[in-house]
Design a protein around this motif. Structure first.
Motif, PDB file in Angstrom:
ATOM      1  N   THR A   1       0.822  -1.211   0.000  1.00 28.49           N
ATOM      2  CA  THR A   1       0.000   0.000   0.000  1.00 28.49           C
ATOM      3  C   THR A   1       0.858   1.265   0.000  1.00 28.49           C
ATOM      4  O   THR A   1       2.015   1.248   0.405  1.00 28.49           O
ATOM      5  CB  THR A   1      -0.946   0.059   1.234  1.00 28.49           C
ATOM      6  OG1 THR A   1      -0.166   0.147   2.428  1.00 28.49           O
ATOM      7  CG2 THR A   1      -1.866  -1.126   1.306  1.00 28.49           C
TER       8      THR A   1
ATOM      9  N   ILE B   1      -1.962  -1.207  -3.846  1.00 39.26           N
ATOM     10  CA  ILE B   1      -3.057  -0.274  -3.595  1.00 39.26           C
ATOM     11  C   ILE B   1      -2.540   1.150  -3.340  1.00 39.26           C
ATOM     12  O   ILE B   1      -1.777   1.386  -2.396  1.00 39.26           O
ATOM     13  CB  ILE B   1      -3.880  -0.727  -2.362  1.00 39.26           C
ATOM     14  CG1 ILE B   1      -4.340  -2.180  -2.519  1.00 39.26           C
ATOM     15  CG2 ILE B   1      -5.082   0.205  -2.148  1.00 39.26           C
ATOM     16  CD1 ILE B   1      -4.960  -2.778  -1.264  1.00 39.26           C
TER      17      ILE B   1
ATOM     18  N   THR C   1     -10.781  -3.663   5.534  1.00 38.05           N
ATOM     19  CA  THR C   1     -10.879  -4.882   4.718  1.00 38.05           C
ATOM     20  C   THR C   1      -9.576  -5.671   4.781  1.00 38.05           C
ATOM     21  O   THR C   1      -9.586  -6.908   4.826  1.00 38.05           O
ATOM     22  CB  THR C   1     -11.206  -4.508   3.251  1.00 38.05           C
ATOM     23  OG1 THR C   1     -12.427  -3.789   3.247  1.00 38.05           O
ATOM     24  CG2 THR C   1     -11.326  -5.741   2.380  1.00 38.05           C
TER      25      THR C   1
ATOM     26  N   ILE D   1      -4.188   4.842  -0.112  1.00 38.52           N
ATOM     27  CA  ILE D   1      -5.152   4.164   0.781  1.00 38.52           C
ATOM     28  C   ILE D   1      -5.501   5.083   1.956  1.00 38.52           C
ATOM     29  O   ILE D   1      -6.632   5.097   2.439  1.00 38.52           O
ATOM     30  CB  ILE D   1      -4.647   2.775   1.264  1.00 38.52           C
ATOM     31  CG1 ILE D   1      -5.793   1.982   1.889  1.00 38.52           C
ATOM     32  CG2 ILE D   1      -3.478   2.874   2.211  1.00 38.52           C
ATOM     33  CD1 ILE D   1      -5.496   0.500   2.099  1.00 38.52           C
TER      34      ILE D   1
ATOM     35  N   VAL E   1     -11.520  -1.720  -2.572  1.00 38.36           N
ATOM     36  CA  VAL E   1     -10.952  -2.802  -1.758  1.00 38.36           C
ATOM     37  C   VAL E   1     -12.044  -3.615  -1.034  1.00 38.36           C
ATOM     38  O   VAL E   1     -12.019  -4.852  -1.092  1.00 38.36           O
ATOM     39  CB  VAL E   1      -9.860  -2.267  -0.788  1.00 38.36           C
ATOM     40  CG1 VAL E   1      -9.310  -3.377   0.095  1.00 38.36           C
ATOM     41  CG2 VAL E   1      -8.729  -1.604  -1.577  1.00 38.36           C
ATOM     42  N   PRO E   2     -13.031  -2.960  -0.401  1.00 42.14           N
ATOM     43  CA  PRO E   2     -14.059  -3.764   0.282  1.00 42.14           C
ATOM     44  C   PRO E   2     -14.835  -4.687  -0.664  1.00 42.14           C
ATOM     45  O   PRO E   2     -15.367  -5.713  -0.230  1.00 42.14           O
ATOM     46  CB  PRO E   2     -14.991  -2.708   0.895  1.00 42.14           C
ATOM     47  CG  PRO E   2     -14.134  -1.500   1.049  1.00 42.14           C
ATOM     48  CD  PRO E   2     -13.208  -1.522  -0.131  1.00 42.14           C
TER      49      PRO E   2
ATOM     50  N   ALA F   1      -9.655   3.581  -3.176  1.00 42.98           N
ATOM     51  CA  ALA F   1      -9.353   2.385  -2.389  1.00 42.98           C
ATOM     52  C   ALA F   1     -10.516   2.032  -1.463  1.00 42.98           C
ATOM     53  O   ALA F   1     -10.901   0.871  -1.339  1.00 42.98           O
ATOM     54  CB  ALA F   1      -8.079   2.611  -1.579  1.00 42.98           C
ATOM     55  N   LYS F   2     -11.118   3.038  -0.830  1.00 40.17           N
ATOM     56  CA  LYS F   2     -12.188   2.755   0.153  1.00 40.17           C
ATOM     57  C   LYS F   2     -13.431   2.140  -0.509  1.00 40.17           C
ATOM     58  O   LYS F   2     -14.234   1.504   0.157  1.00 40.17           O
ATOM     59  CB  LYS F   2     -12.554   4.012   0.934  1.00 40.17           C
ATOM     60  CG  LYS F   2     -13.422   5.000   0.184  1.00 40.17           C
ATOM     61  CD  LYS F   2     -13.983   6.040   1.139  1.00 40.17           C
ATOM     62  CE  LYS F   2     -14.691   7.191   0.459  1.00 40.17           C
ATOM     63  NZ  LYS F   2     -15.688   6.893  -0.521  1.00 40.17           N
ATOM     64  N   ASP F   3     -13.585   2.358  -1.830  1.00 36.46           N
ATOM     65  CA  ASP F   3     -14.735   1.772  -2.530  1.00 36.46           C
ATOM     66  C   ASP F   3     -14.378   0.418  -3.136  1.00 36.46           C
ATOM     67  O   ASP F   3     -15.166  -0.520  -3.105  1.00 36.46           O
ATOM     68  CB  ASP F   3     -15.200   2.701  -3.671  1.00 36.46           C
ATOM     69  CG  ASP F   3     -15.641   4.051  -3.139  1.00 36.46           C
ATOM     70  OD1 ASP F   3     -16.142   4.103  -1.997  1.00 36.46           O
ATOM     71  OD2 ASP F   3     -15.462   5.061  -3.861  1.00 36.46           O
TER      72      ASP F   3
ATOM     73  N   ALA G   1     -11.068   0.565   3.489  1.00 35.20           N
ATOM     74  CA  ALA G   1     -10.003  -0.192   2.803  1.00 35.20           C
ATOM     75  C   ALA G   1      -9.036  -0.780   3.838  1.00 35.20           C
ATOM     76  O   ALA G   1      -8.659  -1.959   3.759  1.00 35.20           O
ATOM     77  CB  ALA G   1      -9.255   0.715   1.826  1.00 35.20           C
ATOM     78  N   HIS G   2      -8.642   0.031   4.825  1.00 30.73           N
ATOM     79  CA  HIS G   2      -7.780  -0.490   5.899  1.00 30.73           C
ATOM     80  C   HIS G   2      -8.498  -1.654   6.606  1.00 30.73           C
ATOM     81  O   HIS G   2      -7.897  -2.695   6.866  1.00 30.73           O
ATOM     82  CB  HIS G   2      -7.497   0.586   6.959  1.00 30.73           C
ATOM     83  CG  HIS G   2      -6.680   1.751   6.486  1.00 30.73           C
ATOM     84  ND1 HIS G   2      -7.239   2.963   6.199  1.00 30.73           N
ATOM     85  CD2 HIS G   2      -5.345   1.892   6.263  1.00 30.73           C
ATOM     86  CE1 HIS G   2      -6.289   3.807   5.835  1.00 30.73           C
ATOM     87  NE2 HIS G   2      -5.132   3.192   5.851  1.00 30.73           N
TER      88      HIS G   2
ATOM     89  N   ASP H   1      -8.104   8.337   1.482  1.00 28.72           N
ATOM     90  CA  ASP H   1      -9.530   8.208   1.788  1.00 28.72           C
ATOM     91  C   ASP H   1      -9.832   8.435   3.264  1.00 28.72           C
ATOM     92  O   ASP H   1     -11.001   8.490   3.651  1.00 28.72           O
ATOM     93  CB  ASP H   1     -10.032   6.827   1.344  1.00 28.72           C
ATOM     94  CG  ASP H   1     -10.215   6.768  -0.164  1.00 28.72           C
ATOM     95  OD1 ASP H   1     -10.439   7.832  -0.771  1.00 28.72           O
ATOM     96  OD2 ASP H   1     -10.127   5.663  -0.729  1.00 28.72           O
TER      97      ASP H   1
END
Ligand code: OAD
Length: 242
Positions: free
Chosen positions: A24, A189, A87, A28, A238-239, A234-236, A84-85, A31
């Motif tokens: 990362t 990421i 996940t 990341i 990665v999950p 990333a927040k959208d 994202a973190h 966000d």
């Protein structure tokens, strides 16, 4: 934006992976509201790295360097890990010893989220290192005195950060090499992929036959090399992979 088909494909790759390594970068944490380095409002557009993030800068003007790190500590202290973190923590719990996280971020947000199997290869802004005795300690004081001193030997403390012109710690390099050689899937990421050695990690993983998936807002110098490039925050994105 990454399409549904691309996300589905990435989910399949992740589900069938035996060993996953994740790299990362600042994207990341963007966000969570932490500024990146090279984005339009990135730190290196407003500050000169050579004045603030080199051993020479610290030698010349430690007070200025500490003022900058105090400002960043103050800013980061107000930020929280994002989905994202979170996940990646879930991934670690599912994959246990078959997953390793390598981060270039010094903000400590992966640890704050709960990640434990990780290498913070550029250090951690919440740690200080003595320029005299070399002892590393955790320190969350804000602000630190502009010239903080070691309690043990009274020499000047410095941020426990790998600055430009400095090498990564040997133990981190070894651990990263192990993780890259063991993985059959590397997720990259939110990094611009221009700072070595991390910029070379996708190539190392490709050389051992791993599949590489990149998640970024935009194309990077690595985009042509990777197997799948997922564009988005990333927040959208990665999950959706779990
Ligand atoms: P950069 O600032 O160079 O790159 C950030 C990357 O994140 C860019 O490629 C952006 O397109 C992407 N990005 C931004 N917002 C995003 C989002 N919400 N979701 C996904 N991607 C996003 O940061 P790094 O590559 O981490 O060194 O920089 C590497 C090193 O250079 C840093 O560790 C730092 C710096 O000098 C130290 O602190 C020692």
């Amino acid at each position: 934006m990454a399409t549904d088909d691309q996300i589905l494909l990435a989910r399949r790759h992740l589900a069938s992976a035996r060993n996953v390594t994740i790299l990362t970068g600042a994207g990341i944490s963007a966000d969570s509201g932490v500024p990146t380095f090279r984005g339009t409002d990135g730190l290196w557009h407003n500050f000169r790295a050579e004045d603030l993030a080199t051993p020479e800068a610290f030698e010349q003007d430690p007070q200025l360097v500490w003022e900058w790190y105090n400002w960043r500590r103050e800013l980061i202290a107000t930020k929280q890990p994002n989905p994202a973190h979170d996940t990646l923590v879930k991934l670690e719990r599912q994959w246990t010893d078959r997953m390793w996280l390598i981060t270039q971020n010094v903000d400590g947000l992966h640890r704050a989220a709960g990640s434990e199997r990780l290498s913070e290869i550029h250090g951690n802004i919440w740690k200080v290192r003595c320029t005299g005795c070399g002892v590393i300690s955790e320190n969350r004081e804000i602000p630190l005195p502009t010239l903080p001193m070691c309690r043990l030997c009274h020499a000047l403390l410095r941020p426990h950060i790998v600055w430009f012109g400095e090498s990564l710690w040997e133990k981190d390099l070894r651990r990263c090499d192990e993780a890259l050689r063991a993985c059959d899937l590397l997720l990259v990421i939110g990094t611009s992929g221009v700072v070595y050695p991390a910029a070379g990690f996708a190539s190392v993983a490709k050389d051992v036959g791993a599949l590489v998936i990149e998640i970024n807002l935009e194309n990077t110098p690595q985009s042509d090399l990777v197997d799948l490039s997922l564009q988005g925050r990333a927040k959208d994105v990665v999950p959706q992979l779990l």
